[in-house]
Design a protein around this motif. Structure first.
Motif, PDB file in Angstrom:
ATOM      1  N   LYS A  84      32.564  52.277   9.607  1.00 49.03           N
ATOM      2  CA  LYS A  84      33.585  52.385  10.666  1.00 49.03           C
ATOM      3  C   LYS A  84      32.967  52.092  12.030  1.00 49.03           C
ATOM      4  O   LYS A  84      31.754  52.174  12.209  1.00 49.03           O
ATOM      5  N   ALA A 140      31.018  56.837  11.599  1.00 47.06           N
ATOM      6  CA  ALA A 140      30.928  57.073  10.159  1.00 47.06           C
ATOM      7  C   ALA A 140      30.566  55.757   9.471  1.00 47.06           C
ATOM      8  O   ALA A 140      30.800  54.674  10.018  1.00 47.06           O
ATOM      9  N   GLU A 191      36.272  64.614   7.101  1.00 50.17           N
ATOM     10  CA  GLU A 191      36.402  63.356   7.838  1.00 50.17           C
ATOM     11  C   GLU A 191      35.698  63.382   9.194  1.00 50.17           C
ATOM     12  O   GLU A 191      35.614  62.347   9.863  1.00 50.17           O
ATOM     13  N   ASP A 192      35.177  64.540   9.599  1.00 51.01           N
ATOM     14  CA  ASP A 192      34.356  64.610  10.809  1.00 51.01           C
ATOM     15  C   ASP A 192      32.915  64.195  10.539  1.00 51.01           C
ATOM     16  O   ASP A 192      32.122  64.071  11.481  1.00 51.01           O
ATOM     17  N   LYS A 209      36.170  69.247   9.419  1.00 52.59           N
ATOM     18  CA  LYS A 209      36.769  68.647   8.234  1.00 52.59           C
ATOM     19  C   LYS A 209      35.803  67.610   7.656  1.00 52.59           C
ATOM     20  O   LYS A 209      34.976  67.061   8.395  1.00 52.59           O
ATOM     21  N   SER A 217      33.329  69.472   1.433  1.00 48.79           N
ATOM     22  CA  SER A 217      34.668  70.012   1.116  1.00 48.79           C
ATOM     23  C   SER A 217      34.577  71.185   0.151  1.00 48.79           C
ATOM     24  O   SER A 217      33.543  71.496  -0.390  1.00 48.79           O
TER      25      SER A 217
END
Length: 119
Positions: A43, A40, A89-90, A87, A119
């Motif tokens: 990250k 991501a 965050e994936d 999600k 989302s």
């Protein structure tokens, strides 16, 4: 040398599913273990799943809570990553990798495919 080409990424709503594919060319498919990683923005690249060269064993980080599944089809020289209950965050670029048979460290990488979960 091994070439890996990922596909199947895209935009999906939270709770949805995607299946990523990684077509492998070059050396014999069974010479390597296989894995999926993701990165991501801002990250480090992280391990998502791995499968043994024989296909008998699969490995996942506990943090995925059983939502992802790796598989391989040696007849098609393809590695898959089924992702369920996605999600936000994936969201990341997902990379396929050929892994050493001893130690499972990455040897070759694909170019990546973007997965975005809204989302």
């Amino acid at each position: 040398q091994v070439q890996l080409v990922e596909s199947g990424g895209g935009l999906v709503q939270a709770g949805g599913s995607l299946r990523l594919s990684c077509v492998v060319s070059g050396r014999t498919f069974s010479n390597y273990n296989w894995g999926w990683f993701r990165q991501a923005p801002g990250k480090e690249r992280e391990y998502v799943a791995a499968i043994s060269w024989s296909g008998d064993s699969t490995f996942y980080p506990d943090s995925l809570e059983g939502r992802f599944a790796i598989s391989r089809d040696s007849a098609k020289n393809t590695v898959y990553l089924q992702m369920n209950s996605l999600k936000p965050e994936d969201s990341a670029v997902y990379y396929c990798a050929a892994l050493r048979r001893e130690g499972y460290s990455p040897l070759y990488w694909g170019q990546g495919t973007q997965v975005t979960v809204s989302s």
